[in-house]
Enzyme design. Structure first.
Site, PDB file in Angstrom:
ATOM      1  N   HIS A   1     -29.822 -14.768  -6.760  1.00 13.82           N
ATOM      2  CA  HIS A   1     -29.331 -14.399  -5.434  1.00 13.82           C
ATOM      3  C   HIS A   1     -28.766 -12.995  -5.454  1.00 13.82           C
ATOM      4  O   HIS A   1     -27.880 -12.692  -6.237  1.00 13.82           O
ATOM      5  CB  HIS A   1     -28.238 -15.380  -4.987  1.00 13.82           C
ATOM      6  CG  HIS A   1     -28.795 -16.635  -4.404  1.00 13.82           C
ATOM      7  ND1 HIS A   1     -28.073 -17.466  -3.593  1.00 13.82           N
ATOM      8  CD2 HIS A   1     -30.032 -17.175  -4.501  1.00 13.82           C
ATOM      9  CE1 HIS A   1     -28.845 -18.479  -3.219  1.00 13.82           C
ATOM     10  NE2 HIS A   1     -30.018 -18.327  -3.760  1.00 13.82           N
TER      11      HIS A   1
ATOM     12  N   TYR B   1     -21.058 -18.884   3.690  1.00 15.75           N
ATOM     13  CA  TYR B   1     -19.738 -19.473   3.955  1.00 15.75           C
ATOM     14  C   TYR B   1     -19.407 -19.206   5.418  1.00 15.75           C
ATOM     15  O   TYR B   1     -19.400 -18.042   5.840  1.00 15.75           O
ATOM     16  CB  TYR B   1     -18.669 -18.817   3.083  1.00 15.75           C
ATOM     17  CG  TYR B   1     -18.850 -19.012   1.584  1.00 15.75           C
ATOM     18  CD1 TYR B   1     -18.176 -20.022   0.917  1.00 15.75           C
ATOM     19  CD2 TYR B   1     -19.696 -18.178   0.830  1.00 15.75           C
ATOM     20  CE1 TYR B   1     -18.314 -20.208  -0.461  1.00 15.75           C
ATOM     21  CE2 TYR B   1     -19.851 -18.360  -0.540  1.00 15.75           C
ATOM     22  CZ  TYR B   1     -19.155 -19.376  -1.179  1.00 15.75           C
ATOM     23  OH  TYR B   1     -19.305 -19.563  -2.533  1.00 15.75           O
TER      24      TYR B   1
ATOM     25  N   PRO C   1     -13.455 -25.195  -4.646  1.00 15.38           N
ATOM     26  CA  PRO C   1     -14.836 -24.771  -4.884  1.00 15.38           C
ATOM     27  C   PRO C   1     -15.286 -23.523  -4.105  1.00 15.38           C
ATOM     28  O   PRO C   1     -16.339 -22.968  -4.405  1.00 15.38           O
ATOM     29  CB  PRO C   1     -15.663 -25.988  -4.477  1.00 15.38           C
ATOM     30  CG  PRO C   1     -14.776 -26.818  -3.629  1.00 15.38           C
ATOM     31  CD  PRO C   1     -13.373 -26.525  -4.026  1.00 15.38           C
TER      32      PRO C   1
ATOM     33  N   LYS D   1     -16.260 -21.018  -8.693  1.00 10.60           N
ATOM     34  CA  LYS D   1     -15.742 -20.499  -9.962  1.00 10.60           C
ATOM     35  C   LYS D   1     -15.542 -21.541 -11.059  1.00 10.60           C
ATOM     36  O   LYS D   1     -15.380 -21.181 -12.225  1.00 10.60           O
ATOM     37  CB  LYS D   1     -14.395 -19.789  -9.713  1.00 10.60           C
ATOM     38  CG  LYS D   1     -14.504 -18.547  -8.877  1.00 10.60           C
ATOM     39  CD  LYS D   1     -15.312 -17.490  -9.592  1.00 10.60           C
ATOM     40  CE  LYS D   1     -15.721 -16.344  -8.729  1.00 10.60           C
ATOM     41  NZ  LYS D   1     -16.961 -15.714  -9.140  1.00 10.60           N
TER      42      LYS D   1
ATOM     43  N   TYR E   1     -17.373 -12.224  -6.756  1.00 12.23           N
ATOM     44  CA  TYR E   1     -18.375 -13.280  -6.604  1.00 12.23           C
ATOM     45  C   TYR E   1     -19.297 -13.354  -7.826  1.00 12.23           C
ATOM     46  O   TYR E   1     -19.615 -14.444  -8.310  1.00 12.23           O
ATOM     47  CB  TYR E   1     -19.169 -13.040  -5.319  1.00 12.23           C
ATOM     48  CG  TYR E   1     -20.094 -14.180  -4.950  1.00 12.23           C
ATOM     49  CD1 TYR E   1     -19.578 -15.424  -4.584  1.00 12.23           C
ATOM     50  CD2 TYR E   1     -21.472 -14.017  -4.971  1.00 12.23           C
ATOM     51  CE1 TYR E   1     -20.413 -16.477  -4.261  1.00 12.23           C
ATOM     52  CE2 TYR E   1     -22.326 -15.060  -4.635  1.00 12.23           C
ATOM     53  CZ  TYR E   1     -21.793 -16.287  -4.282  1.00 12.23           C
ATOM     54  OH  TYR E   1     -22.631 -17.329  -3.962  1.00 12.23           O
TER      55      TYR E   1
HETATM   56  P1  RFL Z   1     -16.204 -32.011 -16.483  1.00 14.78           P
HETATM   57  O1  RFL Z   1     -17.529 -31.654 -15.933  1.00 14.78           O
HETATM   58  O2  RFL Z   1     -15.273 -32.809 -15.652  1.00 14.78           O
HETATM   59  O3  RFL Z   1     -16.483 -32.787 -17.853  1.00 14.78           O
HETATM   60  C1  RFL Z   1     -15.451 -33.460 -18.554  1.00 14.78           C
HETATM   61  C2  RFL Z   1     -16.067 -34.589 -19.352  1.00 14.78           C
HETATM   62  O4  RFL Z   1     -15.030 -35.264 -20.076  1.00 14.78           O
HETATM   63  C3  RFL Z   1     -15.256 -36.655 -19.971  1.00 14.78           C
HETATM   64  N1  RFL Z   1     -13.997 -37.399 -20.184  1.00 14.78           N
HETATM   65  C4  RFL Z   1     -13.716 -38.044 -21.329  1.00 14.78           C
HETATM   66  N2  RFL Z   1     -14.386 -38.146 -22.471  1.00 14.78           N
HETATM   67  C5  RFL Z   1     -13.815 -38.900 -23.469  1.00 14.78           C
HETATM   68  N3  RFL Z   1     -12.637 -39.563 -23.302  1.00 14.78           N
HETATM   69  C6  RFL Z   1     -11.946 -39.493 -22.159  1.00 14.78           C
HETATM   70  N4  RFL Z   1     -10.805 -40.174 -22.001  1.00 14.78           N
HETATM   71  C7  RFL Z   1     -12.474 -38.694 -21.109  1.00 14.78           C
HETATM   72  N5  RFL Z   1     -12.049 -38.378 -19.850  1.00 14.78           N
HETATM   73  C8  RFL Z   1     -12.990 -37.602 -19.309  1.00 14.78           C
HETATM   74  C9  RFL Z   1     -15.800 -36.841 -18.557  1.00 14.78           C
HETATM   75  O5  RFL Z   1     -16.501 -38.071 -18.399  1.00 14.78           O
HETATM   76  C10 RFL Z   1     -16.714 -35.622 -18.457  1.00 14.78           C
HETATM   77  O6  RFL Z   1     -18.027 -35.895 -18.885  1.00 14.78           O
HETATM   78  O7  RFL Z   1     -15.382 -30.720 -16.975  1.00 14.78           O
HETATM   79  P2  RFL Z   1     -15.941 -29.346 -17.627  1.00 14.78           P
HETATM   80  O8  RFL Z   1     -16.951 -29.651 -18.712  1.00 14.78           O
HETATM   81  O9  RFL Z   1     -14.738 -28.552 -17.962  1.00 14.78           O
HETATM   82  O10 RFL Z   1     -16.767 -28.634 -16.475  1.00 14.78           O
HETATM   83  C11 RFL Z   1     -16.117 -28.172 -15.318  1.00 14.78           C
HETATM   84  C12 RFL Z   1     -17.039 -28.283 -14.109  1.00 14.78           C
HETATM   85  O11 RFL Z   1     -17.566 -29.601 -14.049  1.00 14.78           O
HETATM   86  C13 RFL Z   1     -16.318 -27.960 -12.789  1.00 14.78           C
HETATM   87  O12 RFL Z   1     -15.425 -26.885 -12.965  1.00 14.78           O
HETATM   88  C14 RFL Z   1     -17.306 -27.579 -11.660  1.00 14.78           C
HETATM   89  O13 RFL Z   1     -18.139 -28.655 -11.349  1.00 14.78           O
HETATM   90  C15 RFL Z   1     -16.563 -27.126 -10.418  1.00 14.78           C
HETATM   91  N6  RFL Z   1     -17.449 -26.856  -9.276  1.00 14.78           N
HETATM   92  C16 RFL Z   1     -18.154 -25.680  -9.192  1.00 14.78           C
HETATM   93  N7  RFL Z   1     -18.097 -24.759 -10.189  1.00 14.78           N
HETATM   94  C17 RFL Z   1     -18.857 -23.632 -10.139  1.00 14.78           C
HETATM   95  O14 RFL Z   1     -18.771 -22.799 -11.058  1.00 14.78           O
HETATM   96  N8  RFL Z   1     -19.734 -23.357  -9.103  1.00 14.78           N
HETATM   97  C18 RFL Z   1     -19.853 -24.228  -8.070  1.00 14.78           C
HETATM   98  O15 RFL Z   1     -20.692 -23.986  -7.202  1.00 14.78           O
HETATM   99  C19 RFL Z   1     -19.040 -25.419  -8.066  1.00 14.78           C
HETATM  100  N9  RFL Z   1     -19.126 -26.293  -7.065  1.00 14.78           N
HETATM  101  C20 RFL Z   1     -17.571 -27.774  -8.244  1.00 14.78           C
HETATM  102  C21 RFL Z   1     -18.423 -27.461  -7.136  1.00 14.78           C
HETATM  103  C22 RFL Z   1     -16.896 -29.011  -8.295  1.00 14.78           C
HETATM  104  C23 RFL Z   1     -17.029 -29.899  -7.255  1.00 14.78           C
HETATM  105  N10 RFL Z   1     -16.343 -31.152  -7.401  1.00 14.78           N
HETATM  106  C24 RFL Z   1     -16.810 -32.373  -6.987  1.00 14.78           C
HETATM  107  C25 RFL Z   1     -15.166 -31.241  -8.268  1.00 14.78           C
HETATM  108  C26 RFL Z   1     -18.562 -28.330  -6.093  1.00 14.78           C
HETATM  109  C27 RFL Z   1     -17.849 -29.538  -6.117  1.00 14.78           C
HETATM  110  C28 RFL Z   1     -18.000 -30.435  -4.931  1.00 14.78           C
HETATM  111  C1  PHB Z   2     -22.943 -25.502  -4.321  1.00 14.21           C
HETATM  112  O1  PHB Z   2     -24.111 -25.079  -4.215  1.00 14.21           O
HETATM  113  O2  PHB Z   2     -22.677 -26.676  -4.623  1.00 14.21           O
HETATM  114  C2  PHB Z   2     -21.808 -24.573  -4.068  1.00 14.21           C
HETATM  115  C3  PHB Z   2     -22.076 -23.248  -3.723  1.00 14.21           C
HETATM  116  C4  PHB Z   2     -21.009 -22.377  -3.476  1.00 14.21           C
HETATM  117  C5  PHB Z   2     -19.717 -22.854  -3.600  1.00 14.21           C
HETATM  118  C6  PHB Z   2     -19.469 -24.176  -3.951  1.00 14.21           C
HETATM  119  C7  PHB Z   2     -20.514 -25.035  -4.184  1.00 14.21           C
HETATM  120  O3  PHB Z   2     -18.674 -22.013  -3.367  1.00 14.21           O
END
Ligand code: RFL
Ligand code: PHB
Length: 392
Positions: A75, A203, A295, A299, A387
């Site tokens: 992008h 956004y 989100p 980041k 960004y």
């Molecule tokens: P995770 O992915 O939560 O993985 C942690 C793992 O630890 C396990 N765990 C355990 N394992 C053993 N024993 C236990 N007691 C445990 N407790 C937990 C869990 O099952 C899991 O597998 O953390 P990690 O690896 O630090 O990764 C972080 C990312 O997942 C998170 O920051 C992102 O998903 C955030 N996020 C976004 N980040 C971006 O950079 N770009 C995005 O576009 C973006 N969009 C988002 C997002 C997060 C969202 N939600 C739902 C929180 C959009 C959404 C909606």
């Molecule tokens: C996504 O594609 O899930 C997404 C994109 C931008 C954001 C958060 C989530 O800021």
């Protein structure tokens, strides 16, 4: 009790844990990954979509970027909209760099698929993981599997276990040593197999609340709308969601929305949380275990990647060159970047959401800020450089 030994015990097989395991393994440092859930469950979580250079770099260094290169969508820009107008920010032109849209699920799948061939141990469905002796140079973890308790002795423990895992809770003062901001709303997200409305991530700030147009591929869209914390997914039929999304994205973007059946629908609350320290003795925290960002700005996963870059360099220096500077500086270095990314996520959240207690003044400030951004190359450059991700 069955017992094994490894250099680094990694708790959590999300993106942080698997990236760290691959990098350490590539450097000849042994590690074992413990994950509470099953592989299928880990892959079923729909989360991040926008990857910064630091995440791309890790996948390239691991030679795990062939699918990402073939299927990821580079992008060159990002869009801010406010109902009446669409501000196209030329991220590539302003910074010379890009982000790539490729789902976190796909990154995790690529890391999982390659893990068996690369020879580090992963244990899924490991229950009741507990950490011991983290103040010493001989910590260990225990877990339960198949009705037995097992023990792993190690030199370091990496807590990559997300926001709810046990690692942060094993740190001193874990229930007070943090800074938090909880937003009074969440995002209702929908995934649908329809072509995305916008080529870039958009956004939108509308009187009814925020909306986001994103994608996973040229045939799969990811949309979000701001909803109150009392809202329930069951109350949002697909039709109600599409109606509200189109209204909030504004007429220009709405005209390009293709409706379809949702294949995933969920609500995530928005919060910022930063733990005070990312190291205590032989325990390091990385990713969501140490910090959460709202989100807006995408980041979360990218901060996990920058933590893992710093932590893996520090551990490689320790094990390969007997140098401790990296492990001693890890927490300060990682937190410095975490705070800057948290600032950008807060800024974009504040600019683009509807705050019901904010009053007319806040709304006017949002409009004035968007007017300023629309007419200022300096303002657009500030947004663009944040960004794409600040330098490591
Ligand atoms: P995770 O992915 O939560 O993985 C942690 C793992 O630890 C396990 N765990 C355990 N394992 C053993 N024993 C236990 N007691 C445990 N407790 C937990 C869990 O099952 C899991 O597998 O953390 P990690 O690896 O630090 O990764 C972080 C990312 O997942 C998170 O920051 C992102 O998903 C955030 N996020 C976004 N980040 C971006 O950079 N770009 C995005 O576009 C973006 N969009 C988002 C997002 C997060 C969202 N939600 C739902 C929180 C959009 C959404 C909606
Ligand atoms: C996504 O594609 O899930 C997404 C994109 C931008 C954001 C958060 C989530 O800021």
């Amino acid at each position: 009790m069955q017992s094994t030994k490894t250099d680094v015990a990694i708790i959590g097989a999300g993106p942080s844990g698997l990236m760290l395991a691959h990098i350490l393994n590539q450097a000849g440092i042994s590690c074992t990954v413990l994950e509470r859930k099953s592989p299928d469950y880990v892959l079923s979580r729909i989360r991040a979509g926008v990857l910064e250079q630091c995440t791309l770099q890790i996948m390239e260094n691991l030679s795990l970027d062939s699918r990402l290169k073939a299927e990821g969508l580079p992008h060159d820009g990002v869009i801010l909209a406010d109902g009446e107008r669409v501000i196209d920010i030329d991220v590539k032109g302003l910074t010379g760099s890009q982000v790539v849209v490729y789902g976190q699920t796909e990154i995790t799948k690529d890391l999982m698929d390659a893990a068996d061939g690369r020879g580090f141990t992963r244990i899924y469905e490991a229950d009741n993981v507990q950490l011991f002796n983290i103040e010493t140079e001989a910590p260990f973890v225990t877990y339960e599997k198949g009705g037995e308790t097992r023990r792993i002795d190690c030199r370091f423990i990496a807590g990559c276990d997300g926001f709810h895992g046990p690692a942060r809770k094993a740190m001193p003062n874990s229930d007070t040593n943090y800074v938090e901001k909880v937003y009074p709303f969440g995002w209702l997200g929908v995934l649908a197999d329809v072509p995305p409305a916008t080529h870039e991530v958009a956004y939108a700030n509308h009187h009814n609340g925020f909306a986001l147009s994103s994608m996973r591929s040229l045939t799969r869209s990811r949309y979000y709308i701001q909803v109150g914390l009392e809202e329930k997914v069951e109350d949002w039929s697909d039709e109600r969601f599409w109606d509200e999304l189109e209204l909030r994205l504004g007429a220009d973007i709405a005209a390009k929305v293709t409706r379809g059946q949702s294949i995933e629908k969920s609500i995530a609350p928005l919060r910022s949380f930063i733990f005070g320290s990312m190291r205590h003795g032989s325990l390091f925290l990385a990713g969501d275990a140490a910090h959460i960002v709202p989100p807006t700005g995408a980041k979360g996963l990218n901060l996990a990647s920058s933590d893992i870059t710093y932590l893996s360099e520090a551990l490689i220096d320790y094990f390969k060159h007997r140098k401790s500077d990296g492990i001693n500086n890890y927490s300060d270095k990682a937190l410095n970047r975490v705070w800057k990314s948290s600032r950008f996520s807060w800024y974009l959240t504040t600019l683009m959401h509807r705050f019901h207690d904010g009053g007319e003044f806040n709304r006017k400030m949002q409009v004035a800020e968007l007017n300023y951004i629309a007419g200022s190359k300096a303002a657009q450059t500030t947004i663009a450089e944040n960004y794409i991700g600040l330098p490591l």
